[in-house]
Structure formats: structure tokens, C-alpha cells
Design a protein around this motif. Structure first.
Motif, PDB file in Angstrom:
ATOM      1  N   GLY A  31       0.845  -1.192   0.000  1.00  0.00           N
ATOM      2  CA  GLY A  31       0.000   0.000   0.000  1.00  0.00           C
ATOM      3  C   GLY A  31       0.875   1.234   0.000  1.00  0.00           C
ATOM      4  O   GLY A  31       1.644   1.467  -0.919  1.00  0.00           O
ATOM      5  N   GLU A  32       0.768   2.017   1.074  1.00  0.00           N
ATOM      6  CA  GLU A  32       1.582   3.218   1.190  1.00  0.00           C
ATOM      7  C   GLU A  32       2.818   2.994   2.063  1.00  0.00           C
ATOM      8  O   GLU A  32       3.475   3.945   2.458  1.00  0.00           O
ATOM      9  N   ARG A  33       3.117   1.729   2.366  1.00  0.00           N
ATOM     10  CA  ARG A  33       4.310   1.417   3.161  1.00  0.00           C
ATOM     11  C   ARG A  33       5.406   0.877   2.255  1.00  0.00           C
ATOM     12  O   ARG A  33       5.157   0.127   1.309  1.00  0.00           O
ATOM     13  N   LEU A  34       6.627   1.269   2.596  1.00  0.00           N
ATOM     14  CA  LEU A  34       7.806   0.797   1.881  1.00  0.00           C
ATOM     15  C   LEU A  34       8.670   0.013   2.856  1.00  0.00           C
ATOM     16  O   LEU A  34       8.941   0.474   3.968  1.00  0.00           O
ATOM     17  N   VAL A  35       9.097  -1.182   2.452  1.00  0.00           N
ATOM     18  CA  VAL A  35       9.983  -2.000   3.280  1.00  0.00           C
ATOM     19  C   VAL A  35      11.272  -2.245   2.511  1.00  0.00           C
ATOM     20  O   VAL A  35      11.253  -2.801   1.404  1.00  0.00           O
ATOM     21  N   LEU A  36      12.391  -1.816   3.098  1.00  0.00           N
ATOM     22  CA  LEU A  36      13.702  -2.016   2.489  1.00  0.00           C
ATOM     23  C   LEU A  36      14.508  -2.994   3.321  1.00  0.00           C
ATOM     24  O   LEU A  36      14.441  -2.985   4.561  1.00  0.00           O
ATOM     25  N   THR A  37      15.284  -3.814   2.641  1.00  0.00           N
ATOM     26  CA  THR A  37      16.155  -4.769   3.300  1.00  0.00           C
ATOM     27  C   THR A  37      17.603  -4.395   3.057  1.00  0.00           C
ATOM     28  O   THR A  37      18.014  -4.191   1.910  1.00  0.00           O
ATOM     29  N   ALA A  38      18.366  -4.288   4.134  1.00  0.00           N
ATOM     30  CA  ALA A  38      19.798  -4.019   4.033  1.00  0.00           C
ATOM     31  C   ALA A  38      20.552  -5.339   4.073  1.00  0.00           C
ATOM     32  O   ALA A  38      20.305  -6.178   4.942  1.00  0.00           O
ATOM     33  N   ASP A  39      21.479  -5.529   3.157  1.00  0.00           N
ATOM     34  CA  ASP A  39      22.361  -6.682   3.213  1.00  0.00           C
ATOM     35  C   ASP A  39      23.380  -6.495   4.330  1.00  0.00           C
ATOM     36  O   ASP A  39      23.568  -5.391   4.855  1.00  0.00           O
ATOM     37  N   ALA A  40      24.069  -7.563   4.683  1.00  0.00           N
ATOM     38  CA  ALA A  40      25.134  -7.488   5.683  1.00  0.00           C
ATOM     39  C   ALA A  40      26.178  -6.462   5.258  1.00  0.00           C
ATOM     40  O   ALA A  40      26.643  -6.460   4.110  1.00  0.00           O
ATOM     41  N   GLY A  41      26.506  -5.558   6.166  1.00  0.00           N
ATOM     42  CA  GLY A  41      27.540  -4.564   5.908  1.00  0.00           C
ATOM     43  C   GLY A  41      27.077  -3.318   5.191  1.00  0.00           C
ATOM     44  O   GLY A  41      27.869  -2.385   5.016  1.00  0.00           O
ATOM     45  N   ALA A  42      25.813  -3.252   4.780  1.00  0.00           N
ATOM     46  CA  ALA A  42      25.335  -2.069   4.057  1.00  0.00           C
ATOM     47  C   ALA A  42      25.423  -0.837   4.950  1.00  0.00           C
ATOM     48  O   ALA A  42      24.918  -0.838   6.070  1.00  0.00           O
ATOM     49  N   ASP A  43      26.056   0.219   4.433  1.00  0.00           N
ATOM     50  CA  ASP A  43      26.277   1.400   5.266  1.00  0.00           C
ATOM     51  C   ASP A  43      26.609   2.578   4.380  1.00  0.00           C
ATOM     52  O   ASP A  43      27.099   2.417   3.260  1.00  0.00           O
TER      53      ASP A  43
END
Length: 207
Positions: A31-43
Motif C-alpha cells: 500500500g503506502e508502506r515501503l519496506v527495504l532490506t539491508a544486506d550485511a555490511g550495508a552502510d
């Protein structure tokens, strides 16, 4: 990363485009929500001591000119030190800023901000927040930028007020990211996303 298949968010008057190293998990739109996934070490952090190598993370952004306000309720899954959900303003690899809901090494979840100029970042820890997340907002006021956080999305507390560089950039890419610098990855959910082009009239009065 540049993926035209990223869906639009109705509350944003522009499409989001992916930049930076692609995460192993595609962005999720609920819907109006966004879900992001960070990989290991993402910075995204350029250590001022000069000891850190390349720092980059996937981000969903759009170029915006002129004054703006972008806010969201940011709710990361806090697992490892520095796991965070981020609102970002990005000019180029050496000039950008971010406002985070982040887990610190003491186990405290808090507001954290970073301003990077000419390839060198600062790092500023602010007040503690509930582990469920917090409202964050980034704003532009002419050549200046303001970062705020809020418990209710109504009354805003100032985190930072600064100029990024001189002359000020005409266009800034603004949007969202997730980070897991010391962990094996995490997710961050962005909800109640709001954007407008109104000029913030007071950076310290709670508006």
C-alpha cells in the motif's frame, strides 16, 4: 541500480529510482508502506579518521529542486549495532546527509544524523527513541537543510540545521535507505510517508 519497475507511492509526486549496490531482497511495497532490506555490511559513512573503505548502500531516491519537506514513520528491525532506517539527501558520492532511527552499541535505539561534505562524514547521536521507531523529517530551506524527529508526527524536535556546501546544490536526491554496517542485514519499514514543497518557516518552534 536503476529499476523502472519500482512502484509509485501515492503520497509522493515522483517515482523513486534505485541507486547504489542492489540489495539481495527487492523493495517491498505494501500500500503506502515501503519496506527495504539491508544486506550485511550495508552502510553509508565516510569515517573522518580516514580508516573506512568504500561506504555505500542501496537507496530509493528522486531528484528534487527547491524547498521541500519529506517525512515518514521509520521502523527498523533492530538486531545488530548500527542497524537503521534512513531518510537521505544525496548530491554525489562525496556530499550527502542522512537522518536515522538507529541501534547504538549500548543497546539504545536513538536518532542519529550524519552530514558528509567533500567525502568526510561527521556523526551525531541524539536522543533515545522507542524501539518501535520514530517519525523523521528532512527539509530544505533555500541553501539550508533541517533534520527533525517527532514522536507523533505533529510536533517536531530539531536534530540538525546546516548548509551542505557552497554554492548550494540546485538539486538533491531525497528518499530512503536501510543499513546494517556490523550485522547480517535487517529491514526498515517506512510508513505515513508525506512530501510537500512548502518552506519550513521555523526550525526550532516545533512546526
Amino acid at each position: 541500480m536503476n529499476d523502472s519497475r519500482i512502484p509509485d507511492i501515492e503520497s509522493l509526486p515522483f517515482p523513486l529510482l534505485g541507486e547504489g549496490p542492489r540489495s539481495g531482497t527487492r523493495p517491498l511495497f505494501e500500500g503506502e508502506r515501503l519496506v527495504l532490506t539491508a544486506d550485511a555490511g550495508a552502510d553509508m559513512f565516510r569515517d573522518p579518521a580516514g580508516t573506512q573503505g568504500t561506504a555505500d548502500a542501496e537507496r530509493l531516491v528522486a531528484p528534487v529542486s527547491g524547498d521541500f519537506r519529506l517525512s515518514a514513520f521509520v521502523s527498523p528491525v533492530f538486531v545488530s549495532d548500527f542497524d537503521s532506517g534512513v531518510l537521505i539527501g544525496y548530491v554525489d558520492p562525496d556530499n550527502w546527509f542522512k537522518l536515522c532511527a538507529e541501534l547504538d552499541p549500548s543497546g539504545t535505539t536513538r536518532v542519529v544524523s550524519v552530514v558528509t561534505r567533500d567525502g568526510i562524514s561527521d556523526d551525531c547521536d541524539s536522543w533515545a527513541i522507542d524501539a518501535s521507531g520514530t517519525y523523521l523529517r528532512i527539509s530544505r530551506l533555500g541553501r539550508a537543510f533541517a533534520l527533525h524527529a517527532s514522536t507523533d508526527g505533529e510536533r517536531w524536535n530539531m536534530v540538525r540545521y546546516f548548509a551542505l556546501r557552497d554554492p548550494a546544490p540546485e538539486t538533491v536526491k531525497i528518499g530512503f535507505a536501510a543499513q546494517s554496517p556490523s550485522g547480517e542485514g535487517t529491514t526498515a519499514t517506512f510508513s505515513n510517508i508525506c512530501f510537500d514543497t512548502k518552506t519550513l518557516t521555523g526550525v526550532r518552534d516545533g512546526s
